[in-house]
Design an enzyme around this catalytic site. Structure first.
Site, mmCIF file in Angstrom:
data_model
loop_
_atom_site.group_PDB
_atom_site.id
_atom_site.type_symbol
_atom_site.label_atom_id
_atom_site.label_comp_id
_atom_site.label_asym_id
_atom_site.label_seq_id
_atom_site.Cartn_x
_atom_site.Cartn_y
_atom_site.Cartn_z
ATOM 1 C CG HIS A 464 76.630 -10.292 -2.508
ATOM 2 N ND1 HIS A 464 78.112 -10.433 -2.609
ATOM 3 C CD2 HIS A 464 76.320 -11.007 -3.569
ATOM 4 C CE1 HIS A 464 78.507 -11.292 -3.493
ATOM 5 N NE2 HIS A 464 77.380 -11.787 -4.095
ATOM 6 C CD GLU A 465 72.339 -12.731 -3.409
ATOM 7 O OE1 GLU A 465 72.506 -12.423 -4.822
ATOM 8 O OE2 GLU A 465 73.421 -13.343 -2.979
HETATM 9 ZN ZN LIG Z 1 77.347 -13.166 -5.658
#
Ligand SMILES: [Zn+2]
Length: 678
Positions: A464-465
């Site tokens: 995600h990051e």
């Molecule tokens: Zn996010």
């Protein structure tokens, strides 16, 4: 004496910045930025984008990057001295940015710029800046302007009051349970409750409404009476329905005033309601579009949600002897059903995800998909465990990033992406500044000489990051204010991050990205199948629950008249959307901090909105997957060029359509979450 925050170095001198450097450096940079503001707003200064930028943006960039470095250290290498230095300058820095965004002379100067003199990227940045000024009331005159300022100040107070009431109401409750009542509750939760009671010199187990206590009690306590007691206290927090003394935290009047002020603010700005104002800088066009979107999604998720409830009822009757489940029973029944259907141990799963193997797998996907290479690089760092990487394409530097994966003392919890600096064709040097990002996680350290082992949630977080990081680093936009994630609509900014999460559920990805820490074996297929089944457990019910919140939020800020009681509206939304009955005393709206004290007013829909975008974007890869299971490089290139590289330089809908050839559709999200006909 040299100050590392003032030195002109390519990358921040993280290894040399000390708390004593912060105050003096930020003071100097603030003074220079204020001076730059005076210069560009002086009567004779040319109303030209490039000229203003070469003075003002260069000064604010220096301030911004120095402050970002301090802010970062405060988050990842906190010490009492640094915190003191940080808190001392924080108000000054905040005040500077607030004033800059409302400076009437700067607004006048920007307004005088001839739009025809701007290139496409500058035009987007200028549009955003102008919009920001207008929404801050820059066009208002006289009494209207004064009233607007009053509304802002009062709204801030009310938001604070709302939060305090919600927090105080949560804290005010305690129930001291007996050991018998806690039958079924996990041992660690019981121990914490016992210790809390002991600390007060009380017998029994202190139960509270804070999540680490409330949630496991609702999920695991066998006593329905205990669950009912906690449920009642929880859903009546900060409301008129709270019992006895706790009534003093009632948020009803605070909420009514907040809603009235928002409506008034909207009308001062020339809009019919606050929903319209909220959507001005967002991807969604109108409240009507959002409401239609939510209702469409609700209609399609409904049969699955009804099936979820039917499953729960049947399981409750057959296995738990609960003939007529009450609102405080659902979490308990759900947990038991989940255990019966999909039990697998997170501990067992972790053994297949050693950090180096996962990282190598992630980098390989990024390299293949986006035609780059990632290799280790050198930079001053704040901790020896931090890694620094560079991303190149055909030997050219594209961007760089710090990866700080490990949890440690003095580091804030959670995970995030932050920018160190943004891609920018600098107006002062005419050199291209390449983007640099922070990727921060909090993974547990390895034990017994083994590498760190990641939970599957950790892996998703890392992807995600990285998705946010790629959005920031792969941009090809040259104007700082719309390059990378800068200027991207708020309801579209999670597209690239959630997009990356999809890979963590792909068998073809996981089998290459896993290796048992002892045996080196990849993830077994049977374990993978259980993970997938558990992933979609109750997704229908959960979808409708989110829609209930989102629809209430949008209707509250559009159709609802602030003078009226809002409970009938909530009841109407529930009867339209919810599949689980609730109690008449339920007042969950009274602690809905996202919309009353956070930035989500008329914006709660954005969670689902962004999920639809990312799922639909990912579906393009599923549709074009190569015979060996690997993603199609053509699709990767198109995604990169249409969405990642364009950043905030054009509307997100335009970027999405450039990639997909059409507007977003719900199908992929429903399918990914197990809500589609097989
Ligand atoms: Zn996010």
């Amino acid at each position: 004496m040299s100050n590392p925050l003032l030195e002109s170095s390519d990358l921040p001198l993280f290894d040399r910045i000390t708390p004593a450097d912060v105050g003096p450096a930020i003071d100097i940079l603030l003074a220079r930025a204020s001076e730059a503001l005076e210069t560009v707003t002086a009567p004779g200064f040319p109303a030209q984008w490039q000229a203003i930028s070469a003075v003002l943006d260069v000064a604010t960039e220096k301030l911004g990057t120095a402050w970002a470095a301090v802010n970062h250290l405060n988050s990842v290498a906190d010490t009492p001295e640094l915190r003191a230095a940080y808190n001392q300058v924080l108000p000054k820095v905040t005040e500077f940015w607030t004033n800059l965004g409302a400076d009437e002379r700067l607004y006048a100067k920007y307004k005088a710029i001839d739009p025809a003199s701007l290139n496409k990227e500058q035009r987007a940045a200028w549009d955003h800046a102008m919009r920001g000024f207008v929404l801050s009331g820059a066009e208002l005159q006289g009494a209207a302007k004064e009233r607007f300022a009053q509304i802002q100040a009062r709204s801030a107070e009310l938001a604070q009051k709302f939060s305090e009431n919600a927090l105080d109401a949560t804290d005010a409750f305690a129930y001291y349970a007996t050991a018998e009542e806690l039958d079924g509750v996990p041992a660690d939760v019981q121990q914490a409750a016992r210790a809390a009671a002991e600390a007060e010199g009380k017998p029994g187990f202190k139960l509270t409404l804070k999540m680490p206590c409330y949630l496991p009690v609702m999920q695991f306590a066998r006593s329905s009476a205990l669950r009912e007691k906690l449920y009642h206290a929880y859903v009546t927090r900060a409301s008129d329905q709270a019992e006895g003394e706790a009534k003093r935290f009632d948020n009803t009047e605070v909420m009514k005033e907040i809603l009235a002020l928002r409506k008034e603010e909207a009308q001062l700005l020339g809009y019919a309601n606050f929903g319209e104002v909220s959507l001005v800088p967002k991807m969604a066009d109108s409240p009507r579009q959002v409401v239609d979107f939510l209702r469409d999604l609700a209609r399609r998720a409904r049969p699955y949600a009804e099936k979820d409830v039917a499953d729960l009822r049947e399981f409750a009757r057959k296995e738990l002897d609960i003939a007529d489940p009450q609102p405080w029973d659902w979490a308990f029944i759900g947990e038991k059903l989940k255990e019966a259907r999909y039990s697998f141990s997170e501990q067992e799963l972790k053994q297949y995800f050693p950090a180096p193997k996962v990282l190598a797998g992630l980098f390989k996907i990024v390299e293949t998909l986006f035609e780059v290479s990632i290799r280790r690089d050198e930079a001053p760092v704040w901790n020896s465990s931090v890694e620094f990487y560079r991303i190149e394409r055909e030997g050219q530097l594209v961007g760089q990033f710090y990866l700080d994966p490990a949890a440690r003392k003095g580091k804030r919890g959670g995970a995030w992406m932050d920018d160190v600096r943004t891609r920018w064709l600098r107006p002062d040097t005419h050199q291209l500044q390449t983007p640099v990002a922070h990727l921060v996680c909090n993974f547990a350290a390895g034990v017994e000489g083994k590498p760190p082992l990641l939970t599957h949630d950790d892996v998703i977080t890392l992807f995600h990051e990285t998705g946010h990081g790629l959005h920031h680093m792969l941009t090809q936009v040259n104007d700082r204010d719309v390059s990378g994630i800068a200027g991207v609509e708020w309801d579209a900014v999670e597209l690239p991050s959630q997009f990356m999460e999809n890979f963590c559920w792909e068998w073809d990805v996981l089998k290459h990205m896993t290796a048992h820490v002892d045996t080196g074996e990849p993830l077994p297929r049977a374990l993978y199948d259980k993970m997938i089944a558990a992933k979609n457990f109750q997704s229908g019910m959960q979808t409708l629950r989110q829609i209930e919140f989102a629809l209430f939020d949008m209707l509250l800020h559009t159709e609802h008249s602030p003078a009226d009681d809002f409970m009938p509206l909530l009841a109407r939304v529930r009867s339209e959307v919810a599949v689980l009955p609730t109690t008449a005393y339920n007042r969950m709206a009274h602690t809905f901090s996202h919309i009353f004290a956070g930035g989500y007013a008329a914006g709660y829909y954005s969670y689902k909105w962004a999920e639809v975008l990312s799922a639909d974007a990912y579906a393009a890869f599923e549709e074009t997957v190569l015979p060996d299971g690997s993603p199609n490089p053509e699709t990767g290139r198109k995604y990169r060029q249409s969405i990642l590289e364009a950043g905030g330089s054009r509307p997100a809908m335009e970027s999405f359509k450039a990639f997909r050839g059409r507007e977003p559709q719900l199908d992929a999200l429903l399918r990914h979450q197990g809500m589609a006909q097989a």
